[in-house]
Design a protein around this motif. Structure first.
Motif, mmCIF file in Angstrom:
data_model
loop_
_atom_site.group_PDB
_atom_site.id
_atom_site.type_symbol
_atom_site.label_atom_id
_atom_site.label_comp_id
_atom_site.label_asym_id
_atom_site.label_seq_id
_atom_site.Cartn_x
_atom_site.Cartn_y
_atom_site.Cartn_z
ATOM 1 N N GLY A 115 14.539 31.738 42.974
ATOM 2 C CA GLY A 115 15.698 31.196 42.275
ATOM 3 C C GLY A 115 16.899 32.109 42.210
ATOM 4 N N LEU A 116 17.028 33.054 43.140
ATOM 5 C CA LEU A 116 18.137 34.013 43.095
ATOM 6 C C LEU A 116 19.498 33.328 43.055
ATOM 7 N N SER A 117 19.645 32.237 43.767
ATOM 8 C CA SER A 117 20.943 31.566 43.829
ATOM 9 C C SER A 117 21.391 31.038 42.464
ATOM 10 N N SER A 118 20.465 30.889 41.525
ATOM 11 C CA SER A 118 20.832 30.401 40.195
ATOM 12 C C SER A 118 20.743 31.495 39.123
ATOM 13 N N TYR A 119 20.679 32.749 39.535
ATOM 14 C CA TYR A 119 20.581 33.840 38.571
ATOM 15 C C TYR A 119 21.853 33.959 37.739
ATOM 16 N N SER A 120 21.654 34.247 36.466
ATOM 17 C CA SER A 120 22.774 34.518 35.564
ATOM 18 C C SER A 120 23.221 35.969 35.774
ATOM 19 N N ALA A 121 24.317 36.328 35.159
ATOM 20 C CA ALA A 121 24.813 37.701 35.257
ATOM 21 C C ALA A 121 23.790 38.693 34.696
ATOM 22 N N ASP A 122 23.135 38.350 33.573
ATOM 23 C CA ASP A 122 22.129 39.244 32.985
ATOM 24 C C ASP A 122 20.928 39.420 33.909
ATOM 25 N N GLU A 123 20.501 38.342 34.516
ATOM 26 C CA GLU A 123 19.355 38.407 35.434
ATOM 27 C C GLU A 123 19.705 39.232 36.667
ATOM 28 N N THR A 124 20.906 39.038 37.183
ATOM 29 C CA THR A 124 21.356 39.804 38.345
ATOM 30 C C THR A 124 21.487 41.277 37.998
ATOM 31 N N GLU A 125 21.998 41.555 36.816
ATOM 32 C CA GLU A 125 22.140 42.946 36.387
ATOM 33 C C GLU A 125 20.775 43.635 36.301
ATOM 34 N N LEU A 126 19.782 42.956 35.726
ATOM 35 C CA LEU A 126 18.446 43.549 35.647
ATOM 36 C C LEU A 126 17.858 43.738 37.043
ATOM 37 N N LEU A 127 18.038 42.772 37.920
ATOM 38 C CA LEU A 127 17.563 42.910 39.302
ATOM 39 C C LEU A 127 18.165 44.151 39.942
ATOM 40 N N ALA A 157 18.242 41.762 49.144
ATOM 41 C CA ALA A 157 17.645 40.841 48.176
ATOM 42 C C ALA A 157 18.115 39.450 48.558
ATOM 43 N N VAL A 158 17.170 38.557 48.760
ATOM 44 C CA VAL A 158 17.500 37.198 49.181
ATOM 45 C C VAL A 158 16.693 36.198 48.371
ATOM 46 N N ASP A 159 17.182 34.978 48.323
ATOM 47 C CA ASP A 159 16.458 33.910 47.646
ATOM 48 C C ASP A 159 15.169 33.640 48.408
ATOM 49 N N SER A 160 14.091 33.466 47.697
ATOM 50 C CA SER A 160 12.790 33.265 48.340
ATOM 51 C C SER A 160 12.745 32.010 49.198
ATOM 52 N N GLN A 161 13.684 31.093 49.018
ATOM 53 C CA GLN A 161 13.718 29.882 49.832
ATOM 54 C C GLN A 161 13.988 30.173 51.302
ATOM 55 N N ILE A 162 14.566 31.330 51.616
ATOM 56 C CA ILE A 162 14.847 31.652 53.010
ATOM 57 C C ILE A 162 13.924 32.750 53.534
ATOM 58 N N SER A 163 12.773 32.877 52.925
ATOM 59 C CA SER A 163 11.846 33.953 53.286
ATOM 60 C C SER A 163 11.371 33.873 54.733
ATOM 61 N N ALA A 164 11.367 32.700 55.322
ATOM 62 C CA ALA A 164 10.886 32.565 56.696
ATOM 63 C C ALA A 164 11.757 33.323 57.684
ATOM 64 N N SER A 165 13.013 33.583 57.322
ATOM 65 C CA SER A 165 13.914 34.274 58.239
ATOM 66 C C SER A 165 14.004 35.772 57.946
ATOM 67 N N CYS A 166 13.027 36.311 57.228
ATOM 68 C CA CYS A 166 13.054 37.721 56.836
ATOM 69 C C CYS A 166 11.960 38.518 57.529
#
Length: 141
Positions: free
Chosen positions: A44-56, A72-81
């Motif tokens: 769910g990285l694409s929907s992270y809030s500022a607080d969540e992104t800051e902790l990441l 750091a990428v959204d897990s939805q695109i993991s196949a291309s990693c």
């Protein structure tokens, strides 16, 4: 400048984070493979809030690994990693978790989103991330 541009400028100019976040839409539009020594797949990285992104970002910075080697990428695109080491940040650990093969170079741990709601698990997540530090310490020797 927009609030989002200000935030990304802060990440780059103040924290020195240049390649941590990748825009999901542009990545999905591109068929290019993401290659990096260390990739964080974030649920769910694409929907992270500022607080969540800051902790990441703080969690990644605490590893003391050259940030140019980190994606750091959204897990939805993991196949291309493709990475030497992959960390899966998931919102819920347990039986409902899709089977992610773990091993010496794959780690599944609590996401920053989960940790902000469940601070008691921060030590466990940090203990998990110590495996990343040990792996790259061995690689350097």
């Amino acid at each position: 400048m927009s609030e989002k541009e200000d935030y990304f400028s802060y990440l780059e100019n103040v924290l020195g984070i240049k390649t941590v976040l990748i825009d999901q839409a542009s990545q999905q539009a591109s068929s290019q493979q993401i290659k990096s020594p260390l990739i964080f797949l974030v649920e769910g990285l694409s929907s992270y809030s500022a607080d969540e992104t800051e902790l990441l970002n703080k969690m990644i910075a605490a590893l003391k690994i050259d940030l140019s080697q980190v994606q750091a990428v959204d897990s939805q695109i993991s196949a291309s990693c493709e990475a030497e080491f992959t960390v899966h940040f998931v919102d819920h650990l347990g039986a409902s978790l899709p089977r992610i093969p773990t091993g010496e170079t794959v780690l599944v741990t609590h996401s920053p989103r989960f940790l902000l709601k469940n601070a008691a698990f921060k030590k466990q997540a940090w203990d998990d991330l110590q495996k990343v530090i040990r792996f790259f310490s061995r690689q350097a020797n």
